[in-house]
Design a protein around this motif. Structure first.
Motif, PDB file in Angstrom:
ATOM      1  N   GLY A 191       0.817  -1.208   0.000  1.00 30.37           N
ATOM      2  CA  GLY A 191       0.000   0.000   0.000  1.00 30.37           C
ATOM      3  C   GLY A 191       0.851   1.259   0.000  1.00 30.37           C
ATOM      4  O   GLY A 191       0.583   2.207  -0.743  1.00 30.37           O
ATOM      5  N   TRP A 192       1.889   1.278   0.819  1.00 29.10           N
ATOM      6  CA  TRP A 192       2.786   2.440   0.849  1.00 29.10           C
ATOM      7  C   TRP A 192       3.539   2.557  -0.465  1.00 29.10           C
ATOM      8  O   TRP A 192       3.699   3.655  -1.000  1.00 29.10           O
ATOM      9  CB  TRP A 192       3.773   2.297   2.006  1.00 29.10           C
TER      10      TRP A 192
ATOM     11  N   LEU B  25       2.639   1.565  -3.435  1.00 25.09           N
ATOM     12  CA  LEU B  25       1.736   2.036  -4.487  1.00 25.09           C
ATOM     13  C   LEU B  25       1.385   3.512  -4.312  1.00 25.09           C
ATOM     14  O   LEU B  25       1.199   4.237  -5.299  1.00 25.09           O
ATOM     15  CB  LEU B  25       0.451   1.204  -4.487  1.00 25.09           C
ATOM     16  N   ALA B  26       1.288   3.952  -3.077  1.00 26.23           N
ATOM     17  CA  ALA B  26       0.886   5.331  -2.803  1.00 26.23           C
ATOM     18  C   ALA B  26       2.017   6.321  -3.000  1.00 26.23           C
ATOM     19  O   ALA B  26       1.774   7.482  -3.372  1.00 26.23           O
ATOM     20  CB  ALA B  26       0.350   5.448  -1.376  1.00 26.23           C
TER      21      ALA B  26
ATOM     22  N   GLU C 130      -0.649  -3.874  -9.129  1.00 25.23           N
ATOM     23  CA  GLU C 130      -1.893  -3.485  -8.471  1.00 25.23           C
ATOM     24  C   GLU C 130      -3.071  -4.307  -8.996  1.00 25.23           C
ATOM     25  O   GLU C 130      -3.939  -4.729  -8.224  1.00 25.23           O
ATOM     26  CB  GLU C 130      -2.159  -2.002  -8.689  1.00 25.23           C
TER      27      GLU C 130
ATOM     28  N   ARG D  90      -6.652  -1.675  -0.578  1.00 20.16           N
ATOM     29  CA  ARG D  90      -7.268  -0.449  -1.098  1.00 20.16           C
ATOM     30  C   ARG D  90      -7.385   0.608  -0.015  1.00 20.16           C
ATOM     31  O   ARG D  90      -7.092   1.787  -0.252  1.00 20.16           O
ATOM     32  CB  ARG D  90      -8.635  -0.779  -1.688  1.00 20.16           C
TER      33      ARG D  90
ATOM     34  N   ARG E 260      -3.765   1.882   0.950  1.00 21.35           N
ATOM     35  CA  ARG E 260      -3.204   2.777  -0.056  1.00 21.35           C
ATOM     36  C   ARG E 260      -3.842   4.155   0.012  1.00 21.35           C
ATOM     37  O   ARG E 260      -3.150   5.178  -0.019  1.00 21.35           O
ATOM     38  CB  ARG E 260      -3.395   2.188  -1.455  1.00 21.35           C
TER      39      ARG E 260
ATOM     40  N   GLU F 229      -2.037   7.763   0.835  1.00 22.27           N
ATOM     41  CA  GLU F 229      -2.127   8.870  -0.120  1.00 22.27           C
ATOM     42  C   GLU F 229      -2.617  10.151   0.548  1.00 22.27           C
ATOM     43  O   GLU F 229      -2.297  11.259   0.095  1.00 22.27           O
ATOM     44  CB  GLU F 229      -3.051   8.495  -1.276  1.00 22.27           C
TER      45      GLU F 229
END
Length: 222
Positions: A31-32, A34-35, A46, A106, A109, A113
Protein backbone atom coordinates in the motif's frame (compact mmCIF):
# COMPACT_ATOMS: atom_id res chain seq x y z
CA UNK A 1 -27.25 -22.14 20.45
CA UNK A 2 -25.27 -25.26 21.27
CA UNK A 3 -21.67 -25.57 22.41
CA UNK A 4 -20.72 -26.74 18.92
CA UNK A 5 -22.30 -23.63 17.42
CA UNK A 6 -20.36 -21.42 19.83
CA UNK A 7 -17.09 -23.19 18.95
CA UNK A 8 -17.90 -22.74 15.26
CA UNK A 9 -18.50 -19.01 15.69
CA UNK A 10 -15.33 -18.52 17.75
CA UNK A 11 -13.33 -20.55 15.22
CA UNK A 12 -14.60 -18.39 12.36
CA UNK A 13 -13.86 -15.18 14.25
CA UNK A 14 -10.39 -16.41 15.16
CA UNK A 15 -9.53 -17.52 11.64
CA UNK A 16 -10.80 -14.25 10.17
CA UNK A 17 -8.82 -12.16 12.65
CA UNK A 18 -5.67 -14.22 12.08
CA UNK A 19 -6.12 -13.91 8.32
CA UNK A 20 -6.18 -10.10 8.34
CA UNK A 21 -3.18 -10.01 10.68
CA UNK A 22 -1.29 -12.24 8.24
CA UNK A 23 -2.29 -9.98 5.35
CA UNK A 24 -1.50 -6.72 7.19
CA UNK A 25 2.33 -6.57 6.73
CA UNK A 26 1.96 -7.24 2.99
CA UNK A 27 -0.84 -4.68 2.76
CA UNK A 28 1.19 -2.02 4.57
CA UNK A 29 4.27 -2.58 2.42
CA UNK A 30 2.48 -2.74 -0.92
CA UNK A 31 0.00 0.00 0.00
CA UNK A 32 2.79 2.44 0.85
CA UNK A 33 4.75 1.45 -2.25
CA UNK A 34 1.74 2.04 -4.49
CA UNK A 35 0.89 5.33 -2.80
CA UNK A 36 4.35 6.85 -2.73
CA UNK A 37 6.40 5.43 -5.61
CA UNK A 38 6.31 5.27 -9.37
CA UNK A 39 7.93 2.21 -10.91
CA UNK A 40 7.64 0.02 -14.01
CA UNK A 41 4.92 -2.58 -13.72
CA UNK A 42 3.07 -0.73 -10.95
CA UNK A 43 -0.29 -0.99 -12.69
CA UNK A 44 0.24 -4.71 -13.34
CA UNK A 45 1.12 -5.43 -9.71
CA UNK A 46 -1.89 -3.48 -8.47
CA UNK A 47 -4.16 -5.34 -10.89
CA UNK A 48 -2.82 -8.72 -9.77
CA UNK A 49 -3.29 -7.76 -6.11
CA UNK A 50 -6.92 -6.82 -6.77
CA UNK A 51 -7.78 -9.94 -8.77
CA UNK A 52 -9.27 -11.91 -5.82
CA UNK A 53 -11.83 -9.12 -5.52
CA UNK A 54 -13.32 -9.90 -8.95
CA UNK A 55 -12.35 -13.50 -9.67
CA UNK A 56 -14.86 -16.18 -8.70
CA UNK A 57 -13.73 -17.34 -5.23
CA UNK A 58 -13.64 -20.96 -6.39
CA UNK A 59 -11.07 -19.95 -9.02
CA UNK A 60 -8.92 -18.32 -6.35
CA UNK A 61 -9.31 -21.44 -4.22
CA UNK A 62 -8.32 -23.65 -7.14
CA UNK A 63 -5.17 -21.59 -7.71
CA UNK A 64 -4.28 -21.86 -4.02
CA UNK A 65 -4.93 -25.60 -4.15
CA UNK A 66 -2.53 -25.94 -7.08
CA UNK A 67 0.03 -23.71 -5.38
CA UNK A 68 0.06 -25.45 -2.00
CA UNK A 69 -0.86 -28.96 -3.16
CA UNK A 70 1.64 -31.81 -3.11
CA UNK A 71 2.36 -31.38 -6.81
CA UNK A 72 2.40 -27.59 -6.68
CA UNK A 73 5.37 -25.21 -6.45
CA UNK A 74 5.20 -24.90 -2.66
CA UNK A 75 3.74 -28.29 -1.73
CA UNK A 76 6.89 -30.45 -1.81
CA UNK A 77 8.91 -27.83 0.08
CA UNK A 78 6.29 -27.58 2.82
CA UNK A 79 5.93 -31.35 2.97
CA UNK A 80 9.69 -31.80 3.42
CA UNK A 81 9.50 -29.35 6.31
CA UNK A 82 6.69 -31.36 7.87
CA UNK A 83 4.10 -28.64 7.27
CA UNK A 84 0.69 -29.73 6.07
CA UNK A 85 -1.51 -26.98 4.63
CA UNK A 86 -4.24 -28.36 2.39
CA UNK A 87 -7.45 -29.34 4.25
CA UNK A 88 -6.17 -27.93 7.57
CA UNK A 89 -6.87 -24.75 9.54
CA UNK A 90 -3.77 -23.25 7.88
CA UNK A 91 -5.51 -23.51 4.52
CA UNK A 92 -8.49 -21.67 6.01
CA UNK A 93 -6.25 -18.80 7.12
CA UNK A 94 -4.50 -18.61 3.74
CA UNK A 95 -7.77 -18.60 1.80
CA UNK A 96 -9.31 -15.94 4.04
CA UNK A 97 -6.16 -13.79 3.94
CA UNK A 98 -5.99 -13.87 0.14
CA UNK A 99 -9.66 -12.97 -0.21
CA UNK A 100 -9.43 -10.17 2.37
CA UNK A 101 -6.23 -8.68 0.98
CA UNK A 102 -7.68 -6.50 -1.84
CA UNK A 103 -10.04 -4.58 0.47
CA UNK A 104 -7.28 -4.16 3.05
CA UNK A 105 -4.84 -2.96 0.39
CA UNK A 106 -7.27 -0.45 -1.10
CA UNK A 107 -7.94 1.17 2.27
CA UNK A 108 -4.26 1.22 3.23
CA UNK A 109 -3.20 2.78 -0.06
CA UNK A 110 -5.86 5.48 0.19
CA UNK A 111 -4.83 6.20 3.79
CA UNK A 112 -1.17 6.64 2.83
CA UNK A 113 -2.13 8.87 -0.12
CA UNK A 114 -3.93 11.17 2.32
CA UNK A 115 -0.88 11.60 4.55
CA UNK A 116 0.68 15.01 3.75
CA UNK A 117 4.06 14.49 2.13
CA UNK A 118 5.52 17.58 3.78
CA UNK A 119 5.21 15.93 7.20
CA UNK A 120 7.21 12.94 5.99
CA UNK A 121 9.75 15.24 4.36
CA UNK A 122 10.06 17.29 7.55
CA UNK A 123 10.78 14.16 9.55
CA UNK A 124 13.43 13.13 7.01
CA UNK A 125 15.15 16.53 7.24
CA UNK A 126 15.30 16.09 11.01
CA UNK A 127 17.47 13.01 10.51
CA UNK A 128 14.88 10.26 10.69
CA UNK A 129 15.59 7.15 8.65
CA UNK A 130 13.05 5.99 6.04
CA UNK A 131 11.94 3.25 8.43
CA UNK A 132 11.48 5.77 11.27
CA UNK A 133 9.51 8.08 8.98
CA UNK A 134 7.30 5.17 7.99
CA UNK A 135 6.67 3.83 11.50
CA UNK A 136 6.55 7.16 13.39
CA UNK A 137 4.88 9.45 10.86
CA UNK A 138 3.21 7.65 7.96
CA UNK A 139 1.59 4.75 9.82
CA UNK A 140 0.32 6.78 12.80
CA UNK A 141 -1.24 9.40 10.50
CA UNK A 142 -2.82 6.69 8.36
CA UNK A 143 -4.00 4.64 11.32
CA UNK A 144 -7.73 5.22 10.81
CA UNK A 145 -7.60 4.09 7.20
CA UNK A 146 -5.47 1.11 8.13
CA UNK A 147 -7.93 0.19 10.88
CA UNK A 148 -10.81 0.51 8.42
CA UNK A 149 -8.97 -1.81 6.03
CA UNK A 150 -8.52 -4.35 8.80
CA UNK A 151 -12.21 -4.23 9.67
CA UNK A 152 -13.35 -4.53 6.04
CA UNK A 153 -10.87 -7.33 5.43
CA UNK A 154 -12.17 -9.09 8.52
CA UNK A 155 -15.75 -8.75 7.29
CA UNK A 156 -14.76 -10.13 3.88
CA UNK A 157 -12.94 -13.06 5.49
CA UNK A 158 -15.92 -13.76 7.71
CA UNK A 159 -18.16 -14.29 4.68
CA UNK A 160 -15.73 -16.23 2.51
CA UNK A 161 -17.05 -19.51 1.11
CA UNK A 162 -15.74 -20.64 -2.30
CA UNK A 163 -11.99 -20.36 -1.82
CA UNK A 164 -12.21 -21.94 1.64
CA UNK A 165 -14.23 -24.84 0.29
CA UNK A 166 -11.68 -25.51 -2.45
CA UNK A 167 -8.46 -25.34 -0.46
CA UNK A 168 -9.60 -26.36 3.04
CA UNK A 169 -12.68 -28.47 2.42
CA UNK A 170 -15.74 -28.78 4.57
CA UNK A 171 -14.53 -30.75 7.58
CA UNK A 172 -16.72 -30.19 10.67
CA UNK A 173 -14.65 -29.29 13.68
CA UNK A 174 -11.49 -28.82 11.59
CA UNK A 175 -11.98 -26.39 8.69
CA UNK A 176 -15.68 -25.57 8.84
CA UNK A 177 -16.44 -21.85 9.08
CA UNK A 178 -19.79 -20.07 9.43
CA UNK A 179 -20.56 -19.90 5.68
CA UNK A 180 -19.66 -23.57 5.24
CA UNK A 181 -21.80 -24.53 8.22
CA UNK A 182 -24.73 -22.58 6.78
CA UNK A 183 -24.32 -24.40 3.49
CA UNK A 184 -24.10 -27.80 5.22
CA UNK A 185 -27.14 -27.01 7.34
CA UNK A 186 -29.11 -25.99 4.27
CA UNK A 187 -28.16 -29.20 2.50
CA UNK A 188 -29.29 -31.19 5.52
CA UNK A 189 -32.58 -29.26 5.81
CA UNK A 190 -31.74 -27.90 9.28
CA UNK A 191 -33.52 -24.59 8.78
CA UNK A 192 -33.50 -23.45 12.39
CA UNK A 193 -29.71 -23.75 12.64
CA UNK A 194 -29.24 -22.17 9.23
CA UNK A 195 -31.24 -19.09 10.19
CA UNK A 196 -29.56 -18.82 13.59
CA UNK A 197 -26.08 -18.91 12.03
CA UNK A 198 -27.20 -16.54 9.28
CA UNK A 199 -28.35 -14.08 11.91
CA UNK A 200 -25.02 -14.31 13.74
CA UNK A 201 -23.04 -13.81 10.53
CA UNK A 202 -25.23 -10.90 9.46
CA UNK A 203 -24.95 -9.24 12.86
CA UNK A 204 -21.16 -9.46 12.92
CA UNK A 205 -20.94 -8.17 9.35
CA UNK A 206 -23.25 -5.25 10.17
CA UNK A 207 -21.13 -4.22 13.14
CA UNK A 208 -17.94 -4.53 11.08
CA UNK A 209 -19.30 -2.35 8.27
CA UNK A 210 -20.61 0.25 10.73
CA UNK A 211 -17.21 0.38 12.43
CA UNK A 212 -15.42 0.71 9.08
CA UNK A 213 -17.73 3.57 8.14
CA UNK A 214 -16.99 5.34 11.42
CA UNK A 215 -13.24 4.94 10.91
CA UNK A 216 -13.31 6.32 7.38
CA UNK A 217 -15.38 9.41 8.23
CA UNK A 218 -13.32 12.52 8.77
CA UNK A 219 -10.12 10.74 7.78
CA UNK A 220 -8.71 13.37 5.46
CA UNK A 221 -5.89 15.59 6.73
CA UNK A 222 -5.91 19.36 6.51
Amino acid sequence: MTADDLRLILFTLGMSALAVLVALPFGLALGWWLARKQWPGKALVETLAMLPLVLPPVVTGLLLLKLFGRKGPLGPMLESAGIEVIFTWKAVVIALAVMAFPLLLRCVRTAFEEVPRHLEEAAATLGKTPWQVFTRVSVPLARRGIAAGLVLGFARALGEFGATMMVAGLIPGVTETLPLAIYRGFQAGDDSRVWMLTGVAGGIAFVALALAGYLTRGRAFK
